[in-house]
Scaffold this active site. Sequence first.
Site, short mmCIF file in Angstrom:
data_model
loop_
_atom_site.label_atom_id
_atom_site.label_comp_id
_atom_site.label_asym_id
_atom_site.label_seq_id
_atom_site.Cartn_x
_atom_site.Cartn_y
_atom_site.Cartn_z
N THR A 26 0.81 -1.15 0.05
CA THR A 26 0.00 -0.12 -0.26
C THR A 26 0.56 1.04 -0.15
OG1 THR A 26 -0.68 -0.09 2.67
CG2 THR A 26 -1.78 -0.97 1.18
N ILE A 104 1.11 -11.08 -6.01
CA ILE A 104 0.96 -10.85 -7.03
C ILE A 104 1.31 -9.93 -7.71
CG2 ILE A 104 -0.81 -12.71 -7.39
CD1 ILE A 104 -2.61 -10.46 -8.69
N HIS A 120 0.01 -16.87 -4.72
CA HIS A 120 -0.83 -16.62 -5.72
C HIS A 120 -0.49 -16.11 -6.93
CE1 HIS A 120 -3.48 -15.65 -1.37
NE2 HIS A 120 -3.54 -16.87 -1.44
N THR A 190 -1.38 -8.16 6.33
CA THR A 190 -2.03 -8.80 5.66
C THR A 190 -2.84 -8.94 7.23
OG1 THR A 190 -2.03 -11.29 5.64
CG2 THR A 190 -0.60 -11.08 6.67
N1 LIG Z 1 0.36 -6.12 -4.60
C1 LIG Z 1 -1.34 -7.11 -4.47
O1 LIG Z 1 -0.23 -7.79 -5.14
C2 LIG Z 1 -2.74 -7.20 -4.11
C3 LIG Z 1 -3.46 -6.64 -3.69
C4 LIG Z 1 -4.65 -6.38 -3.08
C5 LIG Z 1 -4.21 -7.89 -3.21
N2 LIG Z 1 -4.60 -8.75 -3.43
C6 LIG Z 1 -4.88 -10.26 -2.80
O2 LIG Z 1 -5.84 -10.38 -1.48
C7 LIG Z 1 -5.46 -11.38 -0.76
C8 LIG Z 1 -5.64 -10.37 -0.11
O3 LIG Z 1 -5.57 -10.43 1.37
P1 LIG Z 1 -4.49 -9.57 2.53
O4 LIG Z 1 -4.20 -10.48 3.75
O5 LIG Z 1 -3.28 -9.90 1.46
O6 LIG Z 1 -4.77 -8.37 2.08
P2 LIG Z 1 -5.61 -7.61 3.09
O7 LIG Z 1 -6.36 -6.77 1.91
O8 LIG Z 1 -7.22 -8.91 3.30
O9 LIG Z 1 -5.40 -7.27 4.37
C9 LIG Z 1 -4.36 -6.02 4.31
C10 LIG Z 1 -3.81 -5.85 5.91
O10 LIG Z 1 -3.12 -4.62 5.70
C11 LIG Z 1 -2.81 -4.13 6.54
N3 LIG Z 1 -2.07 -2.41 5.99
C12 LIG Z 1 -2.70 -2.14 5.11
N4 LIG Z 1 -1.46 -1.39 4.54
C13 LIG Z 1 -0.66 -1.29 5.78
C14 LIG Z 1 0.58 -1.10 5.38
N5 LIG Z 1 0.96 0.26 4.79
N6 LIG Z 1 1.38 -1.48 7.08
C15 LIG Z 1 1.06 -2.54 7.33
N7 LIG Z 1 -0.25 -2.55 7.34
C16 LIG Z 1 -0.97 -2.42 6.07
C17 LIG Z 1 -4.93 -3.72 6.33
O11 LIG Z 1 -4.30 -2.96 7.81
C18 LIG Z 1 -5.28 -5.17 6.29
O12 LIG Z 1 -5.09 -6.12 7.51
C19 LIG Z 1 -4.28 -11.50 -0.95
O13 LIG Z 1 -4.54 -13.49 -1.53
C20 LIG Z 1 -3.34 -10.99 -2.06
O14 LIG Z 1 -3.16 -12.17 -3.30
C21 LIG Z 1 -3.14 -8.30 -4.15
#
Ligand SMILES: NC(=O)c1ccc[n+]([C@@H]2O[C@H](COP(=O)([O-])OP(=O)(O)OC[C@H]3O[C@@H](n4cnc5c(N)ncnc54)[C@H](O)[C@@H]3O)[C@@H](O)[C@H]2O)c1
Length: 235
Positions: A26, A104, A120, A190
């Site tokens: 993020t 990903i 993934h 996560t």
């Molecule tokens: N960048 C990518 O590749 C991407 C983006 C979106 C979703 N996904 C996919 O979606 C699924 C989502 O599950 P997930 O658990 O990875 O994500 P999630 O969106 O369910 O959770 C993200 C978590 O990260 C925390 N967070 C956000 N920014 C943060 C930061 N800067 N520092 C610390 N914590 C932070 C949030 O509070 C939240 O708890 C995954 O399986 C993934 O494959 C991938």
Amino acid sequence: MEIEELKNLIDKSRKIVFFGGAGVSTESGLKDFRGNKGLYSESFYDYKPEEVLSSTFLYNNPKVFYEYYRKNFITKGIKPNDAHYYLAELEKKGKDITIITQNIDGLHQLAGSKNVIELHGSIYRNYTVNTKRNFEGIDHILKAEGIPYDENGEMIRPDVTLYGEMLNQEVLNKAIKALRNADLLIVGGTSLTVYPAANLINYYSGEEMIAINRDYIPIRNFIKGNIGEIFKQLR
Ligand SMILES: NC(=O)c1ccc[n+]([C@@H]2O[C@H](COP(=O)([O-])OP(=O)(O)OC[C@H]3O[C@@H](n4cnc5c(N)ncnc54)[C@H](O)[C@@H]3O)[C@@H](O)[C@H]2O)c1
């Protein structure tokens, strides 16, 4: 837990696993799913993100799938942040560290990490749906308008695990092995709600487990905050 304690633990550990998710990216400008302003808070043409990102949807409505996928996952110009760079530096310095990521986006590799297990899949790998011909990179997805096809008219799809699809068993086994051998587990960015990925941390049997997350996750040693900012203090 204090940052200094985390630093000491990292210094003294022999085999580290970092288990991360969308929150790691993020601070690079990518949206997560469940965090504040995450993708789950926005629908797309009245579809929910988890619906669009399913295999059924990809095959029944590829045009909308690719519109959503390009907008949110193939974001050109996105760069790694301090979280990715810090982990890559640890590896470069000779630390035995394995990154197990649910992401990903390929940002760990872009930062220089080599030992990365992508649970993934990756936006950088694609294949034709029937003949399973591989296409490396994201150019043919980016260049195509609408649905990407190969020269024979066959649809190309990303090698990523969509809702309704199984995780690759070989990849899972590698992740389990790394977790079983580790003496420090850092969980970060996560929500630990996507299964079976989230279950994997149960294979870890070492003593030290630390979580770094914006929102609370149920791990005893919890550091609340932005993972890039926190790792920056360790660089
Ligand atoms: N960048 C990518 O590749 C991407 C983006 C979106 C979703 N996904 C996919 O979606 C699924 C989502 O599950 P997930 O658990 O990875 O994500 P999630 O969106 O369910 O959770 C993200 C978590 O990260 C925390 N967070 C956000 N920014 C943060 C930061 N800067 N520092 C610390 N914590 C932070 C949030 O509070 C939240 O708890 C995954 O399986 C993934 O494959 C991938």
